[in-house]
Design an enzyme around this catalytic site. Structure first.
Site, PDB file in Angstrom:
ATOM      1  N   HIS A  81       6.127  -8.762   4.820  1.00 44.16           N
ATOM      2  CA  HIS A  81       6.457  -9.083   6.198  1.00 44.16           C
ATOM      3  C   HIS A  81       5.375  -9.996   6.759  1.00 44.16           C
ATOM      4  O   HIS A  81       4.192  -9.775   6.516  1.00 44.16           O
ATOM      5  CB  HIS A  81       6.513  -7.814   7.047  1.00 44.16           C
ATOM      6  CG  HIS A  81       7.740  -7.005   6.808  1.00 44.16           C
ATOM      7  ND1 HIS A  81       7.811  -5.661   7.088  1.00 44.16           N
ATOM      8  CD2 HIS A  81       8.962  -7.343   6.318  1.00 44.16           C
ATOM      9  CE1 HIS A  81       9.016  -5.203   6.792  1.00 44.16           C
ATOM     10  NE2 HIS A  81       9.726  -6.200   6.322  1.00 44.16           N
ATOM     11  N   LYS A 127      12.707 -14.351   1.873  1.00 44.12           N
ATOM     12  CA  LYS A 127      13.089 -14.671   3.239  1.00 44.12           C
ATOM     13  C   LYS A 127      11.889 -15.204   4.001  1.00 44.12           C
ATOM     14  O   LYS A 127      10.804 -14.628   3.957  1.00 44.12           O
ATOM     15  CB  LYS A 127      13.637 -13.420   3.928  1.00 44.12           C
ATOM     16  CG  LYS A 127      14.101 -13.643   5.351  1.00 44.12           C
ATOM     17  CD  LYS A 127      14.654 -12.350   5.919  1.00 44.12           C
ATOM     18  CE  LYS A 127      15.113 -12.540   7.360  1.00 44.12           C
ATOM     19  NZ  LYS A 127      15.634 -11.274   7.935  1.00 44.12           N
ATOM     20  N   TYR A 141      -5.257  -8.802  12.078  1.00 44.31           N
ATOM     21  CA  TYR A 141      -6.467  -9.215  11.348  1.00 44.31           C
ATOM     22  C   TYR A 141      -6.833  -8.278  10.213  1.00 44.31           C
ATOM     23  O   TYR A 141      -7.912  -8.395   9.625  1.00 44.31           O
ATOM     24  CB  TYR A 141      -7.630  -9.341  12.335  1.00 44.31           C
ATOM     25  CG  TYR A 141      -7.336 -10.319  13.443  1.00 44.31           C
ATOM     26  CD1 TYR A 141      -6.993  -9.860  14.716  1.00 44.31           C
ATOM     27  CD2 TYR A 141      -7.352 -11.689  13.212  1.00 44.31           C
ATOM     28  CE1 TYR A 141      -6.693 -10.747  15.724  1.00 44.31           C
ATOM     29  CE2 TYR A 141      -7.045 -12.583  14.221  1.00 44.31           C
ATOM     30  CZ  TYR A 141      -6.718 -12.108  15.479  1.00 44.31           C
ATOM     31  OH  TYR A 141      -6.404 -12.990  16.476  1.00 44.31           O
ATOM     32  N   HIS A 164      19.219  -2.873   1.340  1.00 43.92           N
ATOM     33  CA  HIS A 164      18.252  -2.944   2.436  1.00 43.92           C
ATOM     34  C   HIS A 164      17.762  -1.559   2.833  1.00 43.92           C
ATOM     35  O   HIS A 164      16.596  -1.378   3.193  1.00 43.92           O
ATOM     36  CB  HIS A 164      18.859  -3.646   3.649  1.00 43.92           C
ATOM     37  CG  HIS A 164      17.867  -3.847   4.759  1.00 43.92           C
ATOM     38  ND1 HIS A 164      16.873  -4.792   4.695  1.00 43.92           N
ATOM     39  CD2 HIS A 164      17.699  -3.200   5.943  1.00 43.92           C
ATOM     40  CE1 HIS A 164      16.140  -4.742   5.801  1.00 43.92           C
ATOM     41  NE2 HIS A 164      16.624  -3.776   6.567  1.00 43.92           N
ATOM     42  N   ARG A 191      14.293  -7.452  -1.316  1.00 40.98           N
ATOM     43  CA  ARG A 191      15.580  -7.734  -0.692  1.00 40.98           C
ATOM     44  C   ARG A 191      16.562  -8.075  -1.813  1.00 40.98           C
ATOM     45  O   ARG A 191      16.180  -8.615  -2.841  1.00 40.98           O
ATOM     46  CB  ARG A 191      15.470  -8.889   0.283  1.00 40.98           C
ATOM     47  CG  ARG A 191      14.451  -8.672   1.422  1.00 40.98           C
ATOM     48  CD  ARG A 191      14.343  -9.912   2.278  1.00 40.98           C
ATOM     49  NE  ARG A 191      13.404  -9.751   3.376  1.00 40.98           N
ATOM     50  CZ  ARG A 191      12.111 -10.055   3.333  1.00 40.98           C
ATOM     51  NH1 ARG A 191      11.595 -10.544   2.203  1.00 40.98           N
ATOM     52  NH2 ARG A 191      11.320  -9.889   4.372  1.00 40.98           N
ATOM     53  N   ARG A 234      15.059  -0.534   0.573  1.00 44.02           N
ATOM     54  CA  ARG A 234      13.809  -1.198   0.964  1.00 44.02           C
ATOM     55  C   ARG A 234      13.147  -0.452   2.130  1.00 44.02           C
ATOM     56  O   ARG A 234      11.944  -0.209   2.118  1.00 44.02           O
ATOM     57  CB  ARG A 234      14.129  -2.638   1.357  1.00 44.02           C
ATOM     58  CG  ARG A 234      12.965  -3.461   1.881  1.00 44.02           C
ATOM     59  CD  ARG A 234      13.439  -4.896   2.105  1.00 44.02           C
ATOM     60  NE  ARG A 234      12.538  -5.674   2.926  1.00 44.02           N
ATOM     61  CZ  ARG A 234      11.480  -6.326   2.467  1.00 44.02           C
ATOM     62  NH1 ARG A 234      11.184  -6.257   1.175  1.00 44.02           N
ATOM     63  NH2 ARG A 234      10.707  -7.029   3.273  1.00 44.02           N
TER      64      ARG A 234
END
Length: 225
Positions: free
Chosen positions: A196, A107, A205, A170, A80, A173
């Site tokens: 993320h 972030k 998982y 962005h 970012r 990205r």
């Protein structure tokens, strides 16, 4: 739209609506107006393909080598813009295999390591010329670049490259994520690369090793520089 927002805020504030209540108000208003979602929603972001990315990076290098390396690093790290301007020399771990960059000030506290290509690592070594302190990229006054400055560099470079899409940090990205997925990088590894925190429930998982992510990254992006 701004006037509508202002009046809506006044009305909701007057009646002390909660988050859930505002959702019901919007839904009821849509029904009253007989508004329906379009059958096909246009993607909000037009990703750049590999050819467009290469044109963008080449245009940045033609302007100055420093700008070229900045745009290249911004894309290949998937950072970012707020994270990118805070990368320090000490965040580089170029002797690892593959080389890595530690992304801090992320972030939502999603700090973490991302791999980079060995060729990019060598360019960064040359760029630093032995410098061991400070920010990775600094202005002529040896100050930290602002996020706005990087945004303007990307915007100007887009114009110089003849790319008609609106390109932002962005969007770079988002573009690297799409290219990695198209090249076969597993979704959970892309999630780790972008740092993320959330993914679909079926991927919660999934376990990913940093080594495996690095190998997939180099396979996907290492073919052409």
């Amino acid at each position: 739209m701004r006037e509508v927002v202002r009046e809506t805020v006044k009305l909701w504030r007057k009646h002390h609506l909660t988050y859930d209540q505002t959702k019901h108000v919007v839904e009821d208003a849509r029904r009253a107006l007989r508004l329906a979602a379009p059958k096909e929603r246009r993607r909000t972001v037009d990703r750049l393909d590999r050819e467009e990315i290469e044109r963008l990076i080449e245009a940045a290098y033609r302007r100055t080598s420093s700008y070229g390396l900045m745009v290249k690093t911004l894309f290949y790290t998937g950072a970012r813009v707020s994270e990118f301007v805070n990368i320090r020399v000490t965040d580089l771990h170029l002797a690892l295999n593959p080389p890595q960059v530690y992304i801090a000030h992320a972030k939502g506290g999603s700090d973490g390591y991302v791999p980079i290509l060995p060729t990019l690592a060598q360019e960064l070594r040359t760029h630093l010329a032995g410098r061991r302190t400070g920010y990775l990229f600094e202005s002529n006054r040896h100050d930290q670049y602002t996020a706005r400055a990087i945004q303007l560099i990307v915007k100007d470079t887009t114009r110089r490259a003849g790319i008609e899409k609106t390109v932002t940090p962005h969007r770079l990205r988002a573009s690297v994520a799409t290219i990695l997925l198209d090249a076969g990088m597993p979704l959970d590894q892309v999630q780790k690369f972008l740092r993320h925190k959330r993914i679909a429930t079926t991927q919660i998982y999934a376990q990913t090793s940093a080594r495996g992510m690095g190998e997939s990254y180099v396979r996907a992006l290492g073919g052409r520089q």
